[in-house]
Structure formats: structure tokens, C-alpha cells
Write an enzyme that holds these catalytic residues in place. Structure first.
Site, short mmCIF file in Angstrom:
data_model
loop_
_atom_site.label_atom_id
_atom_site.label_comp_id
_atom_site.label_asym_id
_atom_site.label_seq_id
_atom_site.Cartn_x
_atom_site.Cartn_y
_atom_site.Cartn_z
N ASP A 287 0.84 -1.20 0.00
CA ASP A 287 0.00 0.00 0.00
C ASP A 287 0.87 1.24 0.00
O ASP A 287 1.31 1.71 1.05
CB ASP A 287 -0.89 0.00 1.24
CG ASP A 287 -2.04 -0.98 1.11
OD1 ASP A 287 -2.77 -0.91 0.10
OD2 ASP A 287 -2.20 -1.82 2.00
N ASP B 204 -11.02 -4.48 -0.85
CA ASP B 204 -9.96 -4.13 0.09
C ASP B 204 -10.52 -3.18 1.14
O ASP B 204 -11.05 -2.13 0.80
CB ASP B 204 -8.83 -3.45 -0.71
CG ASP B 204 -7.65 -3.04 0.15
OD1 ASP B 204 -7.59 -3.43 1.33
OD2 ASP B 204 -6.77 -2.34 -0.39
C1 DX5 Z 1 -6.64 0.87 3.11
C2 DX5 Z 1 -5.62 -0.01 2.46
C3 DX5 Z 1 -5.86 -1.42 2.74
C4 DX5 Z 1 -5.70 -1.73 4.14
C5 DX5 Z 1 -6.74 -2.69 4.55
O1 DX5 Z 1 -6.29 2.16 2.98
O2 DX5 Z 1 -5.67 0.15 1.09
O3 DX5 Z 1 -5.07 -2.29 1.98
O4 DX5 Z 1 -4.44 -2.23 4.41
O5 DX5 Z 1 -6.63 -2.88 5.89
P1 DX5 Z 1 -7.71 -3.69 6.70
O6 DX5 Z 1 -7.76 -5.07 6.14
O7 DX5 Z 1 -7.16 -3.63 8.07
O8 DX5 Z 1 -8.97 -2.95 6.54
#
Ligand code: DX5
Length: 211
Positions: free
Chosen positions: A31, A171
Site C-alpha cells: 500500500d 480491500d
Molecule cells: C486501506 C488499504 C488497505 C488496508 C486494509 O487504505 O488500502 O489495503 O491495508 O486494511 P484492513 O484489512 O485492516 O482494513
């Protein structure tokens, strides 16, 4: 099942990645945030160089200028970049989207376009037939650990109905329960950070998400 390292213990990142790999994750999501397109700043290639993984990477570029990030990643011999996703909101014109897709494919990766929770599917009508996947964000991008936005599910279903062959990635807030909802609505790729990182049995959760 794609494991996001956002929220991992960066003091022991190699061990975290080894554990996600051993748990059976198919890919690692990186990310990349710039503190401008999203209100958070994470990491770029300099912070990850040297990390060892057999897993292909899925780069989620939450940045205002995705085109400027590609060359360095593709030139890095440490990683196999399988997919690069950029945001529809960051790249609003068809010409720029097409040129990014071309550049991503020239680097040997598939190309994805992401939609924030409040961005309608109509925002990618111009390009949806040209991309390899659409990432439907189920939280506002920027931070891991946010609550899943169930109000996004109708958009996911509508994309599935309109484009039966399209790879659809979700996601944000994905766990066993929300993952099931997303798969029922047509998702083919689930990205998880916190649920996996906090799972007492990461392998069991990966199997559960995939089953
Ligand atoms: C959000 C990111 C995600 C995040 C998801 O801004 O793009 O990839 O890591 O995290 P979780 O699974 O904790 O919601």
C-alpha cells in the site's frame, strides 16, 4: 487471498512477510501512500528493498502521480510485480489512464483501477474494458483497521453483473464474514490486513477466505 502489509510489525517485517507466505497468501499487497492523495504516508520502494519474498506483489498506488512511481518498482530485481492498481480519482482522463495501463503492462504486470467507496462505477466506464481488474474499496483508503462499508456491496454486484469476466478485488475491513459477503457479490480477490495480521491462526483464515 492477498495479504496487505499495512499494519504489520515493521520492526519485524521480514518475519511478518514470512508468516503471511507460510499462511498461504497468494500475493502481498504493498500500500503505497503519499500523504496527498490519501491522508497518510506509508512506504515506497526504498523502505522495502531487500525484503525477501517469493510472493508476487500487488502494488496499490494511493498516490496522486502513479505514473512517476512505476519505473523504480519495475527496475527493482528484488520483487516480482504481478499487478499495479492506480486510483480512478487520481487519474481522471481516459488518455492518462490508457497510457498508465500501457506502462504497467510494459513492466510485465497486470493493470487495475481502484474506486473509492463513494466513487460510482460510472467513473470508470471509459476504461473498464481495458483493465485487468477493478479494485472496489470497501473503506476510504488511508488506514488499516477501519470498518467494512457494506453500502459498497451493490456497486460490487453491479460491476459483476455488467462484466461477468472481470477480476474484482475488494480491500478494507475484509475478514471471514465480510469476505463471504464480497464473494457472494462477485469479488474474486480479497485483500486483508488487520484480520490476517491479528489472526491467531493466519493459515486457517487464509483457507477460510479462499474456501
Ligand atoms: C486501506 C488499504 C488497505 C488496508 C486494509 O487504505 O488500502 O489495503 O491495508 O486494511 P484492513 O484489512 O485492516 O482494513
Amino acid at each position: 487471498v492477498i495479504a496487505s502489509i499495512l499494519g504489520a510489525d515493521f520492526g519485524h517485517l521480514q518475519a511478518e512477510v514470512d508468516s503471511l507466505e507460510a499462511a498461504g497468501a497468494d500475493r502481498l499487497q504493498i500500500d503505497v501512500m503519499d500523504g496527498h492523495f490519501v491522508p497518510n504516508l506509508t512506504f515506497g520502494l526504498p523502505a522495502l528493498r531487500g525484503l525477501q519474498t517469493k510472493l508476487p506483489l500487488d502494488l496499490h498506488l494511493m498516490v496522486s502521480n502513479p505514473a512517476e512511481h512505476l519505473a523504480a518498482w519495475f527496475a527493482c530485481p528484488d520483487f516480482h510485480i504481478a499487478n499495479v492498481t492506480f486510483h480512478a480519482e487520481a487519474v481522471p482522463t481516459t488518455a492518462d489512464r490508457q497510457s498508465l495501463i500501457t506502462a504497467i503492462r510494459a513492466g510485465g504486470a497486470t493493470a487495475g483501477i481502484a474506486l473509492n467507496p463513494d466513487t460510482p462505477a460510472s467513473a470508470i466506464e471509459d476504461i473498464v474494458r481495458d483493465v485487468d481488474l477493478v479494485l472496489v474499496m470497501t473503506v476510504q483508503p488511508g488506514f488499516s483497521g477501519q470498518a467494512f462499508r457494506a453500502d459498497v456491496l451493490p456497486k460490487l454486484s453491479a460491476l459483476r453483473t455488467a462484466y461477468p469476466q472481470l477480476s474484482l478485488q475488494v480491500d478494507g475491513g475484509i475478514n471471514a464474514e465480510t469476505g463471504r459477503l464480497c464473494r457472494s457479490a462477485g469479488a474474486t480477490q480479497l485483500v486483508a490486513a488487520s484480520s490476517l495480521l491479528h489472526a491467531t491462526d493466519r493459515a486457517a483464515l487464509v483457507s477460510h477466505l479462499r474456501a
